[in-house]
Each structure stands twice: as C-alpha cells, then as structure tokens.
Design a protein around this motif. Structure first.
Motif, mmCIF file in Angstrom:
data_model
loop_
_atom_site.group_PDB
_atom_site.id
_atom_site.type_symbol
_atom_site.label_atom_id
_atom_site.label_comp_id
_atom_site.label_asym_id
_atom_site.label_seq_id
_atom_site.Cartn_x
_atom_site.Cartn_y
_atom_site.Cartn_z
ATOM 1 N N LEU A 2 1.012 -0.827 0.156
ATOM 2 C CA LEU A 2 -0.089 0.302 0.437
ATOM 3 C C LEU A 2 1.110 1.014 -0.306
ATOM 4 O O LEU A 2 0.543 2.943 -0.883
ATOM 5 C CB LEU A 2 -0.698 0.093 1.024
ATOM 6 N N ARG A 3 1.889 1.695 0.676
ATOM 7 C CA ARG A 3 3.100 2.420 0.411
ATOM 8 C C ARG A 3 3.394 2.988 -0.558
ATOM 9 O O ARG A 3 3.689 3.791 -1.086
ATOM 10 C CB ARG A 3 3.814 2.063 1.909
ATOM 11 N N ASP A 4 3.729 1.446 -1.789
ATOM 12 C CA ASP A 4 4.600 2.073 -2.253
ATOM 13 C C ASP A 4 2.612 1.998 -3.969
ATOM 14 O O ASP A 4 3.398 2.605 -4.292
ATOM 15 C CB ASP A 4 4.772 0.025 -2.741
ATOM 16 N N LEU A 5 1.961 1.938 -3.573
ATOM 17 C CA LEU A 5 0.461 2.385 -4.070
ATOM 18 C C LEU A 5 0.411 3.345 -4.372
ATOM 19 O O LEU A 5 0.631 4.564 -5.077
ATOM 20 C CB LEU A 5 -0.557 1.718 -3.853
ATOM 21 N N ARG A 6 0.820 4.010 -2.902
ATOM 22 C CA ARG A 6 0.619 5.808 -2.234
ATOM 23 C C ARG A 6 1.493 6.190 -3.185
ATOM 24 O O ARG A 6 1.740 7.355 -4.196
ATOM 25 C CB ARG A 6 0.072 5.293 -1.319
ATOM 26 N N SER A 7 2.776 5.732 -3.140
ATOM 27 C CA SER A 7 3.907 7.083 -2.858
ATOM 28 C C SER A 7 3.886 6.543 -4.857
ATOM 29 O O SER A 7 3.909 8.103 -5.280
ATOM 30 C CB SER A 7 5.136 5.981 -3.353
ATOM 31 N N ALA A 8 3.196 6.065 -6.088
ATOM 32 C CA ALA A 8 2.706 5.876 -7.212
ATOM 33 C C ALA A 8 2.246 7.203 -7.399
ATOM 34 O O ALA A 8 2.589 7.978 -8.642
ATOM 35 C CB ALA A 8 2.673 4.811 -7.762
ATOM 36 N N VAL A 105 -0.324 2.331 7.148
ATOM 37 C CA VAL A 105 -0.215 3.092 5.755
ATOM 38 C C VAL A 105 -1.659 4.013 5.826
ATOM 39 O O VAL A 105 -2.882 2.845 5.666
ATOM 40 C CB VAL A 105 -0.043 2.346 4.917
ATOM 41 N N PHE A 106 -2.003 4.528 6.005
ATOM 42 C CA PHE A 106 -2.842 6.163 5.324
ATOM 43 C C PHE A 106 -2.439 6.082 3.924
ATOM 44 O O PHE A 106 -2.021 6.321 3.152
ATOM 45 C CB PHE A 106 -2.504 7.248 6.249
ATOM 46 N N VAL A 107 -4.476 5.590 3.937
ATOM 47 C CA VAL A 107 -4.819 5.010 2.730
ATOM 48 C C VAL A 107 -6.005 5.963 2.398
ATOM 49 O O VAL A 107 -6.705 6.170 2.861
ATOM 50 C CB VAL A 107 -4.249 4.452 1.459
ATOM 51 N N PRO A 108 -6.373 6.514 1.024
ATOM 52 C CA PRO A 108 -7.794 6.653 0.729
ATOM 53 C C PRO A 108 -8.392 6.256 0.528
ATOM 54 O O PRO A 108 -8.336 5.594 -0.023
ATOM 55 C CB PRO A 108 -7.348 8.122 -0.396
ATOM 56 N N VAL A 109 -10.133 6.579 1.403
ATOM 57 C CA VAL A 109 -10.473 4.826 1.088
ATOM 58 C C VAL A 109 -11.814 5.544 0.985
ATOM 59 O O VAL A 109 -12.469 6.841 1.404
ATOM 60 C CB VAL A 109 -10.835 3.637 2.196
ATOM 61 N N ALA A 110 -12.842 4.881 -0.410
ATOM 62 C CA ALA A 110 -14.792 5.588 -0.301
ATOM 63 C C ALA A 110 -15.360 5.582 0.795
ATOM 64 O O ALA A 110 -14.925 4.513 1.571
ATOM 65 C CB ALA A 110 -14.882 4.749 -1.433
ATOM 66 N N ALA A 111 -16.201 6.471 1.131
ATOM 67 C CA ALA A 111 -16.570 6.660 2.626
ATOM 68 C C ALA A 111 -17.174 5.318 2.292
ATOM 69 O O ALA A 111 -18.227 4.828 0.841
ATOM 70 C CB ALA A 111 -17.662 7.793 2.587
ATOM 71 N N PRO A 112 -18.023 5.216 3.231
ATOM 72 C CA PRO A 112 -18.933 3.411 3.945
ATOM 73 C C PRO A 112 -19.963 3.732 2.901
ATOM 74 O O PRO A 112 -20.486 2.815 2.295
ATOM 75 C CB PRO A 112 -18.756 3.586 4.795
ATOM 76 N N GLU A 113 -20.859 4.809 2.910
ATOM 77 C CA GLU A 113 -22.255 4.911 2.010
ATOM 78 C C GLU A 113 -21.717 5.007 0.433
ATOM 79 O O GLU A 113 -22.516 4.554 -0.052
ATOM 80 C CB GLU A 113 -22.552 6.672 2.238
ATOM 81 N N ASP A 114 -20.929 5.189 0.429
ATOM 82 C CA ASP A 114 -20.438 5.055 -1.113
ATOM 83 C C ASP A 114 -20.250 3.897 -1.383
ATOM 84 O O ASP A 114 -20.440 3.362 -2.813
ATOM 85 C CB ASP A 114 -19.043 6.648 -2.284
ATOM 86 N N ILE A 115 -18.502 2.885 -0.588
ATOM 87 C CA ILE A 115 -19.159 1.702 -1.009
ATOM 88 C C ILE A 115 -20.176 1.294 -1.142
ATOM 89 O O ILE A 115 -20.074 -0.026 -1.958
ATOM 90 C CB ILE A 115 -17.562 1.010 0.023
ATOM 91 N N ILE A 116 -20.554 0.954 -0.924
ATOM 92 C CA ILE A 116 -22.408 0.016 -0.336
ATOM 93 C C ILE A 116 -23.016 0.578 -1.670
ATOM 94 O O ILE A 116 -23.850 0.107 -2.291
ATOM 95 C CB ILE A 116 -23.762 0.802 0.237
ATOM 96 N N ALA A 117 -22.861 1.490 -2.342
ATOM 97 C CA ALA A 117 -23.434 2.525 -3.466
ATOM 98 C C ALA A 117 -22.562 1.239 -4.879
ATOM 99 O O ALA A 117 -23.491 1.083 -5.666
ATOM 100 C CB ALA A 117 -23.575 3.765 -3.484
#
Length: 175
Positions: A2-8, A105-117
């Motif tokens: 995830l760190r490599d993904l975020r960095s990229a 690693v801190f990563v941006p995650v879609a909000a739970p309401e949006d994950i549901i959608a």
C-alpha cells in the motif's frame, strides 16, 4: 504494498482511492480478498505516466484496457485493479474520501456510504452480503448519503433498481 501504491499515485500527481472488498473490510466486513481495487483520476495525464509511476514503485503491468488495468506488486504478489474514474458521480466519491490506516499505511478509502452504492452496482451475491454486514456493524452510516449517491448512479446510468435493492437489504440488516 500500500505504501508503494500510495507513493506511485502521489508521484504521478493523481487522485485515487481504495474501493471494493478491501474498502469494505476497512469498514468491518470480515472476508478474505486477494486483490485490491483502486479508482484513479488521471486528470489530463496520459495513462502511460500512471503506469510508469507504478512500475517505478515495483508494480508490473499485467494488462491494460481503456478504463481499467491490472498490475501486480512484484515483491508481495498482490494484484491491483486500477479503474480510471469518470466525471460526474466519481466527483462525489472523491469529495467524501476517508483516510484509513490499513497495514500501517494511511490510504484514501471511499466513504462507507459510497462503498455500499458501488457494491449494489456490482450486484453480486458477495457484494450484497458485504452491504448487509456493513449496515449491521456501522450504525453511523448516513443513510441519506447512500440514498443520494444511489439516485445519482441510477440517473447517470439510466437504471432504476439500486435504491429498491438498498431498501430491501437495509430492512434485512436492521432486523
């Protein structure tokens, strides 16, 4: 990984977020998933620059299409589906991202309401199960936000069954 993904993505200067099963896991769904789904907004950048940034961080491009490509983290062997975002509804998702700590690693995650959608849009049995669990374990989910984004998806995709599916699952989850 995830760190490599975020960095990229940071080095390419693009917005991105985690969605799919791994995001649902971040909100309390206990299920194993061996790949990761991310949404990326390339802006005006060519996708080749994003792929190059991923390759520079240890990812191997497995295949590529117009709006999705799959990469594999060479050291960890984890597959990542990179979906290119579209304007409109995706802007709502980007505006509501939540930073979550996953694997240190801190990563941006879609909000739970949006994950549901998004899971309702996928409409697979496992996605429906994930939605039910998310509703059971996360009583703080803003149902009005979920209904709002479902309406946007129905309008932009000319479909009409997402909201009714949500209400059925919500009723079952709250029993």
């Amino acid at each position: 990984m995830l760190r490599d993904l975020r960095s990229a993505f940071e080095s390419a200067g693009v917005r991105w977020y985690l969605f799919g099963a791994q995001a649902a896991i971040a909100y309390g769904v206990a299920r194993f998933k061996d790949d990761i789904d991310v949404m990326v907004d390339p802006g005006s950048l060519p996708l080749s620059r994003i792929r190059a940034a991923l390759e520079a961080r240890g990812f191997v491009v497995m295949n590529a299409a117009a709006n999705i490509f799959r990469v594999k983290h060479a050291r960890r062997g984890v597959l990542v589906d990179v979906v290119v975002s579209r304007p409109s509804v995706d802007e709502v998702f980007y505006a509501r991202l939540v930073r979550r700590k996953l694997g240190g690693v801190f990563v941006p995650v879609a909000a739970p309401e949006d994950i549901i959608a998004l899971k309702l849009l996928a409409a697979r049995d496992k996605d429906t199960d994930d939605v039910k669990v998310m509703l059971q374990v996360n009583r703080s989910i803003r149902l009005s936000r979920t209904r709002e984004v479902l309406g946007l998806l129905e309008e932009s995709l000319a479909i009409s069954d997402l909201s009714s599916a949500f209400e059925r699952i919500l009723k079952a989850a709250r029993r």
